[in-house]
Design a protein around this motif. Sequence first.
Motif, mmCIF file in Angstrom:
data_model
loop_
_atom_site.group_PDB
_atom_site.id
_atom_site.type_symbol
_atom_site.label_atom_id
_atom_site.label_comp_id
_atom_site.label_asym_id
_atom_site.label_seq_id
_atom_site.Cartn_x
_atom_site.Cartn_y
_atom_site.Cartn_z
ATOM 1 N N LEU A 223 8.484 5.691 -6.421
ATOM 2 C CA LEU A 223 8.196 6.383 -5.009
ATOM 3 C C LEU A 223 9.229 6.825 -4.441
ATOM 4 O O LEU A 223 10.187 6.098 -4.131
ATOM 5 C CB LEU A 223 7.462 5.238 -4.349
ATOM 6 N N LYS A 224 9.224 8.072 -3.995
ATOM 7 C CA LYS A 224 10.469 8.433 -3.049
ATOM 8 C C LYS A 224 10.633 8.141 -1.633
ATOM 9 O O LYS A 224 11.657 7.794 -1.207
ATOM 10 C CB LYS A 224 10.559 9.987 -3.101
ATOM 11 N N GLU A 225 9.422 7.978 -1.074
ATOM 12 C CA GLU A 225 9.389 7.389 0.497
ATOM 13 C C GLU A 225 8.376 6.583 0.582
ATOM 14 O O GLU A 225 7.030 7.027 0.278
ATOM 15 C CB GLU A 225 9.465 8.333 1.342
ATOM 16 N N TYR A 226 8.473 5.268 1.126
ATOM 17 C CA TYR A 226 7.227 4.242 1.260
ATOM 18 C C TYR A 226 7.727 3.220 2.070
ATOM 19 O O TYR A 226 8.847 3.236 2.666
ATOM 20 C CB TYR A 226 6.883 3.836 -0.125
ATOM 21 N N PHE A 227 6.756 2.564 2.592
ATOM 22 C CA PHE A 227 6.969 1.211 3.381
ATOM 23 C C PHE A 227 5.676 0.338 3.097
ATOM 24 O O PHE A 227 4.745 0.521 2.671
ATOM 25 C CB PHE A 227 7.125 1.415 5.072
ATOM 26 N N ILE A 228 6.146 -0.944 2.960
ATOM 27 C CA ILE A 228 5.268 -2.066 3.076
ATOM 28 C C ILE A 228 5.591 -3.064 4.125
ATOM 29 O O ILE A 228 6.545 -3.733 4.348
ATOM 30 C CB ILE A 228 5.482 -2.860 1.737
ATOM 31 N N ILE B 285 -0.165 8.706 2.554
ATOM 32 C CA ILE B 285 -1.420 8.024 2.253
ATOM 33 C C ILE B 285 -1.181 6.368 2.746
ATOM 34 O O ILE B 285 -0.141 5.874 2.793
ATOM 35 C CB ILE B 285 -1.315 7.628 0.758
ATOM 36 N N TYR B 286 -2.145 5.849 3.486
ATOM 37 C CA TYR B 286 -2.119 4.615 4.124
ATOM 38 C C TYR B 286 -3.129 3.681 3.831
ATOM 39 O O TYR B 286 -4.374 4.056 3.575
ATOM 40 C CB TYR B 286 -2.010 4.676 5.797
ATOM 41 N N MET B 287 -2.867 2.332 3.377
ATOM 42 C CA MET B 287 -3.888 1.270 2.804
ATOM 43 C C MET B 287 -3.393 0.238 3.539
ATOM 44 O O MET B 287 -2.316 0.062 4.197
ATOM 45 C CB MET B 287 -3.717 1.133 1.559
ATOM 46 N N PHE B 288 -4.288 -0.679 3.947
ATOM 47 C CA PHE B 288 -4.194 -1.810 4.849
ATOM 48 C C PHE B 288 -5.120 -2.746 4.628
ATOM 49 O O PHE B 288 -6.376 -2.458 4.159
ATOM 50 C CB PHE B 288 -4.178 -1.229 6.276
ATOM 51 N N SER B 289 -5.059 -4.150 4.953
ATOM 52 C CA SER B 289 -5.834 -5.079 5.119
ATOM 53 C C SER B 289 -6.495 -5.363 6.638
ATOM 54 O O SER B 289 -6.022 -4.585 7.416
ATOM 55 C CB SER B 289 -5.257 -6.620 4.626
ATOM 56 N N ASP B 290 -7.423 -6.079 6.935
ATOM 57 C CA ASP B 290 -7.977 -6.198 8.172
ATOM 58 C C ASP B 290 -7.080 -7.108 9.260
ATOM 59 O O ASP B 290 -7.528 -6.938 10.178
ATOM 60 C CB ASP B 290 -9.383 -6.628 8.040
ATOM 61 N N GLY B 291 -5.935 -7.682 8.867
ATOM 62 C CA GLY B 291 -5.361 -8.535 9.540
ATOM 63 C C GLY B 291 -4.751 -7.891 10.765
ATOM 64 O O GLY B 291 -4.407 -8.486 11.735
ATOM 65 N N TYR B 292 -3.997 -6.565 10.493
ATOM 66 C CA TYR B 292 -3.400 -5.951 11.736
ATOM 67 C C TYR B 292 -4.398 -5.338 12.730
ATOM 68 O O TYR B 292 -4.258 -5.773 13.994
ATOM 69 C CB TYR B 292 -2.644 -4.941 11.034
ATOM 70 N N ALA B 293 -5.622 -4.843 12.232
ATOM 71 C CA ALA B 293 -6.474 -4.384 13.224
ATOM 72 C C ALA B 293 -7.265 -5.579 13.986
ATOM 73 O O ALA B 293 -7.727 -5.540 15.253
ATOM 74 C CB ALA B 293 -7.522 -3.547 12.546
ATOM 75 N N VAL C 144 0.185 -3.637 5.472
ATOM 76 C CA VAL C 144 -0.065 -2.428 5.783
ATOM 77 C C VAL C 144 1.079 -1.706 5.083
ATOM 78 O O VAL C 144 2.239 -1.734 4.924
ATOM 79 C CB VAL C 144 0.233 -1.890 7.093
ATOM 80 N N MET C 145 0.550 -0.686 4.151
ATOM 81 C CA MET C 145 1.514 0.172 3.176
ATOM 82 C C MET C 145 1.206 1.735 3.460
ATOM 83 O O MET C 145 0.094 2.365 3.933
ATOM 84 C CB MET C 145 0.817 -0.093 1.746
ATOM 85 N N GLY C 146 2.423 2.423 3.154
ATOM 86 C CA GLY C 146 2.334 3.913 3.451
ATOM 87 C C GLY C 146 3.365 4.494 2.351
ATOM 88 O O GLY C 146 4.339 4.014 2.029
ATOM 89 N N ILE C 147 2.742 5.800 1.916
ATOM 90 C CA ILE C 147 3.417 6.403 0.713
ATOM 91 C C ILE C 147 3.455 7.749 1.346
ATOM 92 O O ILE C 147 2.476 8.435 1.414
ATOM 93 C CB ILE C 147 2.770 6.339 -0.386
ATOM 94 N N ARG C 148 4.580 8.554 1.061
ATOM 95 C CA ARG C 148 4.820 10.053 1.623
ATOM 96 C C ARG C 148 4.838 10.698 0.045
ATOM 97 O O ARG C 148 5.591 10.333 -0.715
ATOM 98 C CB ARG C 148 5.969 10.346 2.288
ATOM 99 N N ILE C 149 4.070 11.708 -0.140
ATOM 100 C CA ILE C 149 4.046 12.313 -1.328
ATOM 101 C C ILE C 149 5.059 13.470 -1.307
ATOM 102 O O ILE C 149 5.288 14.143 -0.337
ATOM 103 C CB ILE C 149 2.631 13.251 -1.487
#
Length: 747
Positions: free
Chosen positions: A525-530, A680-688, A742-747
């Motif tokens: 992945l070029k750019e992402y965060f977890i 692209i964003y994926m997440f569990s329910d813990g944050y919300a 919470v996960m984020g990926i930039r294409i």
Amino acid sequence: MRIRISIFCLLLCLLSWQGFAQNRRIDSLTNRLKTDNDTTRILDEIKLCQAYNGIGDFLRALDFGVRAASLAKSLETVANNVIVSAAKRGEARAYLNIGSTYDNQGNYPQALTYYTKALHAKEALGDKQGIANANNNIGLVYWSQSNYPVALDYFLRSQNMYAAINNKAGMALTYNNIGMLYMDEQNDDSALSYYQKSLAIELERKNKDGLIMCYNNIGIIYHSKRKDLQSLEYYFKSLALRKEEEDKAGIAVSYTNIAGVYQDISESDSMAGLYINTYYSTASIRPTVKQIEQTLKDSAFILQKKALELSQEVGDMDNIGRATQGIGSVYLDRKDYKSALGYYTTAASVFKKINSRKAYYSALENISICYEKLGKTDSAFSYFKQAMDNKDSVFNEEKQKAIGREEVKYAYEKQHALEEAQNQKERAVEEVKRKQQQLIIYAGTGGVLLLVAFLIFVVQRLRITNRQKNIIGEQKEKIDAAFSQLGDAKKLLEERHKDLTDSIQYASRIQNALLTSDKYLAEHLKEYFILFKPKDIVSGDFYWALQHKGMFYIACCDCTGHGVPGAFMSLLNITFLQQTVIEKGISKPNNIFNQVRDNVILALNPDGKSNTQDGMDATLCAIDFEKHTLMAACANNGLWILRNKELIEFKPDKMPIGISGGEAKPFMLHESDLKSGDCIYMFSDGYADQFGGPDEKKFKQSRLRDLLVTIGSKPMSEQKAILEKAFVDWQGNMGQIDDVCVMGIRI
């Protein structure tokens, strides 16, 4: 030279010996399966599992064990009680055989899972013999992982049950296993005592399998005590019986053990001289000490090589590690430090994988020595430190104290039961005598001797008073002792709490090791965060990624529960995801979820009787970076794509991956083309779901959605920092209620 050649010829003759009895039995059983009814098929498949175990073909053994368990489980629903009973017995036997297969392979977690299932099945059947067998096998798994207090507890349960049903075979087995435990604790004298008790029973029974174990283990003790010639005597007895049984795995172990003794004798002139005096006392030409030392070194090398080959053939991970380490020792003796380092490193990897901590410590120590010989002092010191850390975890004083406490507890309870039974018998006799005496006194005195009766009454009252006074004194002493024990119990509770916390911390390191590493993600992945924030030390949330056949799979998952239960579920589901994509070759996310759900249900609720709703909520993406396409499946958790400040949402299926109350429908496949710059964003329910803010309410997905739209144009590392700060600010003084991912990926 003649002496060396003769020894080599002897070894080649031993290695070329083969038998065919077991193979003929397997062919016969395989042919019978074609005509068996369901009940007979279960029993024949179990026999095939045992037969393949016997010849070391563990993969086929496991296959037939799984078949038998599955068929037995399906037959429990039929009306015929005879078939149901046979199915349940077959299921329990299959669980034991599957556990044994995994145990032989060194896969201890899976072995423990199936042995525990077997124990529960045997308890439901009231099968005391089976309960004792299962307890013994569970003890062996814990022993293999150096968890000695728990292992001893299960061995004692097994021994107690075997003694209750007067099963000498079982008693011999547990004597042997307790001996192995003491041997690992370096208490050679106690270990030898238990092995000799086991050997006496096995000689009486003429049981080859038991004799193999006893001879082998007594050989180990004598080797430890540096009585090498006596050690060889017992090792060769064990090897001869293993040859008769065509036990490939056992033969490999014997080769490794004998090679170790040869290596030790070759390093001692005095032992080599004693070897010559013993084995060449009548020879016309006696070899020199140097000749016999070189011959033994060469023999050790050949045996270790053959042991490694056989162990790899049957999948015995423990002996693969031992034989590999033995070859490394030969190269170290030859001063070929690079070759030795390669073998020691491989052995350390094997021991670490199967959690054989004592052997792992030894391999690390040898790696340190090789680096020191190669002049790489920094690496030598690093591995020496690792070795010492592992040595402390294996040989700590607390484990030996724990074993002592378990033995004292067992001995005390047994003695207390015997004393209580004897006391009750004595009290009953005394009561009968006392009543007889009273009857004689009352009948003899009559009404005329009222004065005598009155005096007797007074005397009795005085006795009662004195007795009560004594009882009160004894009770006071017991109360004082109880207060003293309360302080000891508090101290013990604190020690147990520390042990539990240390165990969970270690489990956290294991879980983190199974999560996809930052290095792996950065490669693909070029750019992402977890953003990953477990509520407790270990987490029910996890993330997983895999590059496979041109597709990049990435998942954000939330297992049922959090803490230790959630962590166990996460380990299970990581395994199922990995197996589904790599081993089963399933590529579409929705089909992957369907398969994982079947695996979860089979693992956690195989009979369909449980009302629990275990599983996980998850989002899984499959990205083709070359074609700029996305496939996704969503189970209770959605997926967002941010494109030019516009949020595209994939609605989730309202069902988990696992056991649920509703109908298990197939999961929906979402597909989309991707554009450069998409997030692209994926997440569990813990944050919300986190409570906080001025009104102590949930953060909610709507607020998370608005926040992501606002920060979506920023670099991913900055987005993570903003999300983390927003979460901490919202939480305030309130406790975290759930795991967060919470996960984020930039294409």
